[in-house]
Design an enzyme around this catalytic site. Structure first.
Site, PDB file in Angstrom:
ATOM      1  CB  CYS A 149     -11.138  -4.274 -10.412  1.00 47.31           C
ATOM      2  SG  CYS A 149      -9.470  -4.508  -9.818  1.00 47.31           S
ATOM      3  CG  HIS A 165     -13.448  -2.922  -7.262  1.00 51.37           C
ATOM      4  ND1 HIS A 165     -13.195  -4.213  -6.880  1.00 51.37           N
ATOM      5  CD2 HIS A 165     -12.239  -2.343  -7.475  1.00 51.37           C
ATOM      6  CE1 HIS A 165     -11.882  -4.404  -6.860  1.00 51.37           C
ATOM      7  NE2 HIS A 165     -11.279  -3.287  -7.208  1.00 51.37           N
ATOM      8  CG  ASN A 171      -8.719  -4.876  -4.673  1.00 52.18           C
ATOM      9  OD1 ASN A 171      -9.311  -5.605  -5.462  1.00 52.18           O
ATOM     10  ND2 ASN A 171      -8.296  -3.677  -5.012  1.00 52.18           N
TER      11      ASN A 171
HETATM   12  O1  UT7 Z   1      -8.602  -2.568  -7.456  1.00 55.96           O
HETATM   13  C1  UT7 Z   1      -8.044  -1.882  -8.547  1.00 55.96           C
HETATM   14  C2  UT7 Z   1      -7.961  -0.432  -8.315  1.00 55.96           C
HETATM   15  N1  UT7 Z   1      -7.081  -0.166  -7.230  1.00 55.96           N
HETATM   16  C3  UT7 Z   1      -7.394   0.789  -6.379  1.00 55.96           C
HETATM   17  O2  UT7 Z   1      -8.420   1.406  -6.503  1.00 55.96           O
HETATM   18  C4  UT7 Z   1      -6.395   1.127  -5.318  1.00 55.96           C
HETATM   19  C5  UT7 Z   1      -6.255   2.617  -5.243  1.00 55.96           C
HETATM   20  N2  UT7 Z   1      -5.206   3.097  -4.352  1.00 55.96           N
HETATM   21  C6  UT7 Z   1      -5.242   2.933  -3.012  1.00 55.96           C
HETATM   22  O3  UT7 Z   1      -6.083   2.243  -2.479  1.00 55.96           O
HETATM   23  C7  UT7 Z   1      -4.248   3.740  -2.191  1.00 55.96           C
HETATM   24  O4  UT7 Z   1      -3.520   4.565  -3.059  1.00 55.96           O
HETATM   25  C8  UT7 Z   1      -3.280   2.867  -1.348  1.00 55.96           C
HETATM   26  C9  UT7 Z   1      -4.006   2.212  -0.197  1.00 55.96           C
HETATM   27  C10 UT7 Z   1      -2.615   1.828  -2.232  1.00 55.96           C
HETATM   28  C11 UT7 Z   1      -2.198   3.776  -0.744  1.00 55.96           C
HETATM   29  O5  UT7 Z   1      -2.802   4.823   0.038  1.00 55.96           O
HETATM   30  P1  UT7 Z   1      -2.433   6.350  -0.221  1.00 55.96           P
HETATM   31  O6  UT7 Z   1      -3.185   7.146   0.751  1.00 55.96           O
HETATM   32  O7  UT7 Z   1      -2.651   6.670  -1.671  1.00 55.96           O
HETATM   33  O8  UT7 Z   1      -0.898   6.389   0.142  1.00 55.96           O
HETATM   34  P2  UT7 Z   1       0.339   6.964  -0.687  1.00 55.96           P
HETATM   35  O9  UT7 Z   1       0.748   5.994  -1.728  1.00 55.96           O
HETATM   36  O10 UT7 Z   1       0.050   8.379  -1.105  1.00 55.96           O
HETATM   37  O11 UT7 Z   1       1.453   6.998   0.423  1.00 55.96           O
HETATM   38  C12 UT7 Z   1       1.327   7.846   1.574  1.00 55.96           C
HETATM   39  C13 UT7 Z   1       2.507   7.614   2.490  1.00 55.96           C
HETATM   40  C14 UT7 Z   1       3.851   7.754   1.803  1.00 55.96           C
HETATM   41  O12 UT7 Z   1       4.759   8.274   2.756  1.00 55.96           O
HETATM   42  P3  UT7 Z   1       5.138   9.830   2.770  1.00 55.96           P
HETATM   43  O13 UT7 Z   1       5.687  10.121   1.429  1.00 55.96           O
HETATM   44  O14 UT7 Z   1       3.841  10.555   3.044  1.00 55.96           O
HETATM   45  O15 UT7 Z   1       6.122   9.928   3.897  1.00 55.96           O
HETATM   46  C15 UT7 Z   1       4.236   6.341   1.482  1.00 55.96           C
HETATM   47  O16 UT7 Z   1       5.635   6.172   1.386  1.00 55.96           O
HETATM   48  O17 UT7 Z   1       2.476   6.273   2.992  1.00 55.96           O
HETATM   49  C16 UT7 Z   1       3.708   5.598   2.672  1.00 55.96           C
HETATM   50  N3  UT7 Z   1       3.388   4.209   2.371  1.00 55.96           N
HETATM   51  C17 UT7 Z   1       3.280   3.269   3.314  1.00 55.96           C
HETATM   52  N4  UT7 Z   1       3.432   3.310   4.643  1.00 55.96           N
HETATM   53  C18 UT7 Z   1       3.226   2.172   5.315  1.00 55.96           C
HETATM   54  C19 UT7 Z   1       3.103   3.669   1.163  1.00 55.96           C
HETATM   55  N5  UT7 Z   1       2.820   2.363   1.307  1.00 55.96           N
HETATM   56  C20 UT7 Z   1       2.923   2.100   2.624  1.00 55.96           C
HETATM   57  C21 UT7 Z   1       2.732   0.939   3.380  1.00 55.96           C
HETATM   58  N6  UT7 Z   1       2.887   1.021   4.719  1.00 55.96           N
HETATM   59  N7  UT7 Z   1       2.367  -0.242   2.804  1.00 55.96           N
END
Ligand code: UT7
Length: 342
Positions: A131, A267, A298
């Site tokens: 990225c 980005h 993205n």
């Molecule tokens: O472009 C290159 C660089 N990339 C980035 O900068 C991306 C950086 N990361 C992100 O944008 C975020 O981490 C995501 C959007 C990918 C995920 O958001 P998050 O707030 O970090 O969520 P998380 O992974 O901490 O998950 C939170 C909760 C979990 O459930 P519990 O444990 O709280 O019950 C996950 O199991 O959300 C759950 N979860 C989902 N729920 C619905 C994880 N993925 C999903 C999903 N749909 N797709």
């Protein structure tokens, strides 16, 4: 007693010398035609439109159709950038293509793109900085022009991430998308590209990665595409805290204060990261913030040039505006620079 011999006069090497100032002279983008909604994504993963919108800011994204190849999208974006810069392809001395989704180990895709554009025999090569690739490319292009190794450089950020995204993976299926953006970098009467602040943190190498090396794929009993995997939350926290510091350093090095800035062009990884960085940088209300991720997803290396083109086309940003680029991704690689918009 030692006798000194007269020094033999040897011919020296003439150093290259280029332009004092450089700038982005034109920007162009290509957005694939297929719109993929959150509802469609939720056919493959256990998620919801609401979760995807609130956690990432993505409402829909674009995925390429078969004919919208890395080469095709790059050529389309580059033609627009060249036309807007008023530069013929034959005037391009170097083509840098930033991509991680050209699925051919060698040769690079850049010579093919260059040839289709009519830029042969320009030097042409790919870079793999995920990225951050477009910002790496802009910095390299600017340095080449200052040193005299090129006068006009075409920098392309292009991805077909849908080819390497596992639609059944909850951690990545909703986030990644496809597209191309291009910039013509060339000499300028005034400074248009500030000093880059860039780096890479290999201690976080595993956070965004191809699932397996190609060798393991080929040796496995059931070979399958080694899709992207991302430990999203650690990347999210790293980007939200560390990248604002990198952006602030780029402002400082360019001698530009947040009050001087017109446009913030980070980005397009996650709307919450964009908001967190804007808060930490204490950007004044009037600074326009790129939010292209909402309808584009993205697109990795393509995200900044695509977002730039969108703001210029919508009239939300204008030629001559001071903009701050900051990009970050797999590696983890990152780069930031202040530019004047074309
Ligand atoms: O472009 C290159 C660089 N990339 C980035 O900068 C991306 C950086 N990361 C992100 O944008 C975020 O981490 C995501 C959007 C990918 C995920 O958001 P998050 O707030 O970090 O969520 P998380 O992974 O901490 O998950 C939170 C909760 C979990 O459930 P519990 O444990 O709280 O019950 C996950 O199991 O959300 C759950 N979860 C989902 N729920 C619905 C994880 N993925 C999903 C999903 N749909 N797709």
């Amino acid at each position: 007693m030692t006798t000194s011999t007269p020094e033999t006069v040897r011919p020296g090497i003439t150093a290259g010398r280029g332009a004092e100032h450089t700038a982005i002279l034109g920007i162009g983008g290509y957005r694939p035609s297929r719109v993929v909604t959150n509802a469609e994504i939720c056919e493959y993963i256990d998620s919801s439109d609401e979760w995807i919108r609130t956690r990432s800011g993505i409402i829909e994204r674009r995925w390429a159709l078969p004919h919208e190849t890395v080469q095709m999208m790059s050529v389309a974006a580059a033609r627009k950038a060249l036309m807007r810069a008023g530069i013929e392809a034959a005037q391009v001395d170097c083509v840098i293509v930033a991509t991680v989704s050209h699925l051919m180990q060698t040769p690079a895709v850049a010579p093919l793109i260059s040839d289709e554009l009519g830029a042969t025999p320009a030097a042409a090569f790919d870079i793999s900085a995920a990225c951050a690739g477009f910002c790496f490319g802009v910095s390299m292009a600017s340095d080449m022009i200052r040193c005299g190794s090129a006068k006009h450089v075409l920098v392309i950020g292009v991805e077909r991430l849908s080819d390497i995204t596992d639609v059944t993976d909850r951690g990545t299926a909703f986030i990644f998308a496809d597209g191309a953006g291009a910039a013509v970098v060339g000499p300028s009467p005034t400074e248009g590209i500030g000093p880059v602040v860039w780096g890479a943190d290999g201690s976080r190498y595993d956070l965004i990665r191809q699932k397996q090396p190609w060798k393991d794929v080929l040796e496995s009993a059931e070979p399958s595409m080694p899709h992207l995997r991302m430990d999203g939350n650690p990347v999210f926290r790293w980007a939200s805290f560390e990248m604002a510091k990198v952006a602030a350093e780029a402002l400082d090095k360019a001698g530009v204060s947040p009050d001087d800035l017109d446009v913030f062009l980070p980005h397009q990884a996650n709307m919450r990261i964009i908001d967190a960085m804007a808060r930490t940088l204490r950007l004044p209300e009037r600074v326009v913030i790129a939010r292209d991720i909402a309808y584009q997803g993205n697109t990795s290396a393509a995200s900044i040039p695509l977002a730039t083109e969108a703001l210029l086309e919508a009239g939300q940003a204008k030629s001559g505006d001071l903009a701050l680029f900051v990009a970050f991704g797999a590696g983890l690689a990152y780069a930031a620079q202040v530019v004047r918009l074309p």
